[in-house]
Scaffold this motif. Structure first.
Motif, PDB file in Angstrom:
ATOM      1  N   VAL A 159      13.348 -23.434   2.248  1.00  0.00           N
ATOM      2  CA  VAL A 159      12.284 -24.257   2.824  1.00  0.00           C
ATOM      3  C   VAL A 159      11.023 -23.424   3.053  1.00  0.00           C
ATOM      4  N   LEU A 160      11.186 -22.224   3.599  1.00  0.00           N
ATOM      5  CA  LEU A 160      10.011 -21.385   3.813  1.00  0.00           C
ATOM      6  C   LEU A 160       9.322 -21.058   2.493  1.00  0.00           C
ATOM      7  N   SER A 161      10.103 -20.736   1.465  1.00  0.00           N
ATOM      8  CA  SER A 161       9.508 -20.419   0.170  1.00  0.00           C
ATOM      9  C   SER A 161       8.744 -21.609  -0.392  1.00  0.00           C
ATOM     10  N   LEU A 162       9.318 -22.786  -0.305  1.00  0.00           N
ATOM     11  CA  LEU A 162       8.645 -23.986  -0.816  1.00  0.00           C
ATOM     12  C   LEU A 162       7.365 -24.289  -0.048  1.00  0.00           C
ATOM     13  N   CYS A 163       7.348 -23.915   1.240  1.00  0.00           N
ATOM     14  CA  CYS A 163       6.161 -24.151   2.065  1.00  0.00           C
ATOM     15  C   CYS A 163       5.132 -23.038   1.951  1.00  0.00           C
ATOM     16  N   GLY A 164       5.468 -21.980   1.209  1.00  0.00           N
ATOM     17  CA  GLY A 164       4.556 -20.857   1.099  1.00  0.00           C
ATOM     18  C   GLY A 164       4.551 -19.969   2.329  1.00  0.00           C
ATOM     19  N   HIS A 165       5.633 -20.007   3.103  1.00  0.00           N
ATOM     20  CA  HIS A 165       5.753 -19.181   4.301  1.00  0.00           C
ATOM     21  C   HIS A 165       6.848 -18.139   4.097  1.00  0.00           C
ATOM     22  N   TYR A 166       6.879 -17.152   4.986  1.00  0.00           N
ATOM     23  CA  TYR A 166       7.888 -16.095   4.887  1.00  0.00           C
ATOM     24  C   TYR A 166       8.210 -15.572   6.277  1.00  0.00           C
ATOM     25  N   ALA A 167       9.465 -15.240   6.485  1.00  0.00           N
ATOM     26  CA  ALA A 167       9.912 -14.559   7.703  1.00  0.00           C
ATOM     27  C   ALA A 167      11.027 -13.621   7.295  1.00  0.00           C
ATOM     28  N   PRO A 168      11.212 -12.508   7.985  1.00  0.00           N
ATOM     29  CA  PRO A 168      12.301 -11.603   7.630  1.00  0.00           C
ATOM     30  C   PRO A 168      13.645 -12.333   7.630  1.00  0.00           C
ATOM     31  N   PHE A 169      14.499 -11.941   6.712  1.00  0.00           N
ATOM     32  CA  PHE A 169      15.793 -12.606   6.570  1.00  0.00           C
ATOM     33  C   PHE A 169      16.642 -12.453   7.825  1.00  0.00           C
ATOM     34  N   TRP A 170      16.452 -11.370   8.559  1.00  0.00           N
ATOM     35  CA  TRP A 170      17.199 -11.219   9.804  1.00  0.00           C
ATOM     36  C   TRP A 170      16.790 -12.294  10.812  1.00  0.00           C
ATOM     37  N   THR A 171      15.514 -12.636  10.847  1.00  0.00           N
ATOM     38  CA  THR A 171      15.055 -13.714  11.724  1.00  0.00           C
ATOM     39  C   THR A 171      15.732 -15.023  11.337  1.00  0.00           C
ATOM     40  N   LEU A 172      15.839 -15.280  10.041  1.00  0.00           N
ATOM     41  CA  LEU A 172      16.503 -16.502   9.588  1.00  0.00           C
ATOM     42  C   LEU A 172      17.987 -16.470   9.916  1.00  0.00           C
ATOM     43  N   THR A 173      18.578 -15.286   9.845  1.00  0.00           N
ATOM     44  CA  THR A 173      19.996 -15.141  10.184  1.00  0.00           C
ATOM     45  C   THR A 173      20.235 -15.488  11.648  1.00  0.00           C
ATOM     46  N   GLU A 174      19.361 -15.030  12.524  1.00  0.00           N
ATOM     47  CA  GLU A 174      19.473 -15.350  13.948  1.00  0.00           C
ATOM     48  C   GLU A 174      19.269 -16.850  14.189  1.00  0.00           C
ATOM     49  N   ARG A 175      18.255 -17.419  13.552  1.00  0.00           N
ATOM     50  CA  ARG A 175      17.984 -18.848  13.736  1.00  0.00           C
ATOM     51  C   ARG A 175      19.151 -19.693  13.228  1.00  0.00           C
ATOM     52  N   ALA A 176      19.709 -19.275  12.106  1.00  0.00           N
ATOM     53  CA  ALA A 176      20.825 -20.023  11.523  1.00  0.00           C
ATOM     54  C   ALA A 176      22.059 -19.967  12.422  1.00  0.00           C
ATOM     55  N   LEU A 177      22.307 -18.809  13.031  1.00  0.00           N
ATOM     56  CA  LEU A 177      23.437 -18.713  13.953  1.00  0.00           C
ATOM     57  C   LEU A 177      23.199 -19.584  15.183  1.00  0.00           C
ATOM     58  N   ASP A 178      21.988 -19.617  15.678  1.00  0.00           N
ATOM     59  CA  ASP A 178      21.692 -20.469  16.832  1.00  0.00           C
ATOM     60  C   ASP A 178      21.940 -21.939  16.489  1.00  0.00           C
ATOM     61  N   PHE A 179      21.554 -22.336  15.292  1.00  0.00           N
ATOM     62  CA  PHE A 179      21.827 -23.716  14.870  1.00  0.00           C
ATOM     63  C   PHE A 179      23.333 -23.962  14.791  1.00  0.00           C
ATOM     64  N   ALA A 180      24.057 -23.006  14.191  1.00  0.00           N
ATOM     65  CA  ALA A 180      25.509 -23.167  14.031  1.00  0.00           C
ATOM     66  C   ALA A 180      26.197 -23.273  15.383  1.00  0.00           C
ATOM     67  N   LEU A 181      25.762 -22.475  16.350  1.00  0.00           N
ATOM     68  CA  LEU A 181      26.354 -22.543  17.686  1.00  0.00           C
ATOM     69  C   LEU A 181      26.032 -23.869  18.366  1.00  0.00           C
ATOM     70  N   ALA A 182      24.816 -24.388  18.129  1.00  0.00           N
ATOM     71  CA  ALA A 182      24.452 -25.686  18.695  1.00  0.00           C
ATOM     72  C   ALA A 182      25.259 -26.813  18.052  1.00  0.00           C
TER      73      ALA A 182
END
Length: 225
Positions: free
Chosen positions: A56-79
Motif C-alpha cells: 500500500v505504501l509503495s502504491l501511494c508513493g510513500h515509504y517507511a522502514p520495514f521495521w516500522t511496518l513490522t511493529e504496526r503489523a504486530l499491533d494489528f495482529a494483537l488487536a
C-alpha cells in the motif's frame, strides 16, 4: 563442472530474506506457550499485514522502514486476536530480530560460493534489522552483500528496488538468479529480468501465469539438484 539448470549462465544468486532464508513464523513459535492457541493465526496475520502495508505504501508513493511496518503489523495482529496477552509484544519483536534460518540455508550458501557464484540478500527489510538477522542466523560470512531497499525508498516489486542488486554487484540482471518464497516477488523479479526461482515451501498454487519462474523448488536443496 556445469552449473545446475536454474543457475546456468548466472554469475550471482540473490535471495529474498524473510520467508526464503529466514522463517518468519519462528518468532511466534519461539513464544507459542505464552501466545496460546492463537499462535498460528497471530503469526499469519502479522505476516499478511506486514506485506500489505509495504504494498500500500509503495502504491501511494510513500515509504517507511520495514521495521516500522513490522511493529504496526504486530499491533494489528494483537488487536485482531485479543485473546493473546499484549504483554508478549516485546518478546515477539525481539524474536523477530533473530529469526531462525531454514536448516538447509548455510549449506546451500556454502555450495554456491564453492561454485564461484556470488551470494547476496535483497530484502524489504531495513538495514538495521537485516544486519541483526544475518548475524543471529550465522550467515553473514556466507554473503557477499546484504542489500536493503532503503536506498531506493520503495519496496519490491518496484524496479527501483530490484535495481540495487545489479548496481551493487556489477552484474547484468539477466546474469542474476533470484530466489524468493513469495510468488508476488517472483512475478516482480520476472518482470524485471532476473532469472527467478520460486521457493514454494508451503505448496501454494501458482499464479501470475504471465510472470512465471524459471523453476519451482520446495526448499533451497532443490536449487542444486
Amino acid at each position: 563442472m556445469p552449473l545446475p539448470a536454474p543457475l546456468d549462465g548466472a554469475e550471482a544468486v540473490v535471495f529474498d530474506a524473510y520467508g526464503t532464508l529466514l522463517d518468519v513464523h519462528s518468532a511466534v513459535q519461539r513464544h507459542a506457550a505464552a501466545v496460546g492457541p492463537q499462535a498460528q493465526a497471530l503469526s499469519e496475520t502479522w505476516r499478511q499485514k506486514q506485506l500489505e502495508y509495504s504494498w500500500v505504501l509503495s502504491l501511494c508513493g510513500h515509504y517507511a522502514p520495514f521495521w516500522t511496518l513490522t511493529e504496526r503489523a504486530l499491533d494489528f495482529a494483537l488487536a485482531k486476536h485479543p485473546q493473546v496477552d499484549r504483554a508478549v509484544r516485546g518478546d515477539l519483536l525481539e524474536a523477530y530480530r533473530a529469526l531462525d534460518a531454514y536448516p538447509e540455508v548455510p549449506g546451500t550458501l556454502d555450495a554456491l560460493r564453492r561454485m564461484g557464484l556470488r551470494t547476496t540478500i535483497l530484502s524489504n527489510g531495513d538495514t538495521a534489522m537485516l544486519a541483526a538477522a544475518v548475524k543471529a542466523a550465522g550467515i553473514e560470512t556466507r554473503l557477499d552483500a546484504v542489500l536493503s531497499v532503503d536506498p531506493a525508498g520503495t519496496f519490491k516489486t518496484s524496479a527501483r528496488a530490484y535495481d540495487l542488486a545489479p548496481e551493487r554487484l556489477g552484474v547484468a540482471r539477466e546474469r542474476i538468479a533470484f530466489l524468493s518464497s513469495n510468488r508476488w516477488d517472483i512475478a516482480g523479479a520476472a518482470a524485471y529480468g532476473f532469472a527467478p526461482v520460486w521457493v514454494n515451501r508451503t505448496g501454494q498454487p501458482d499464479e501470475y501465469p504471465d510472470l512465471a519462474p524459471v523453476r519451482v523448488i520446495r526448499s533451497l536443496d532443490g536449487l542444486l539438484a
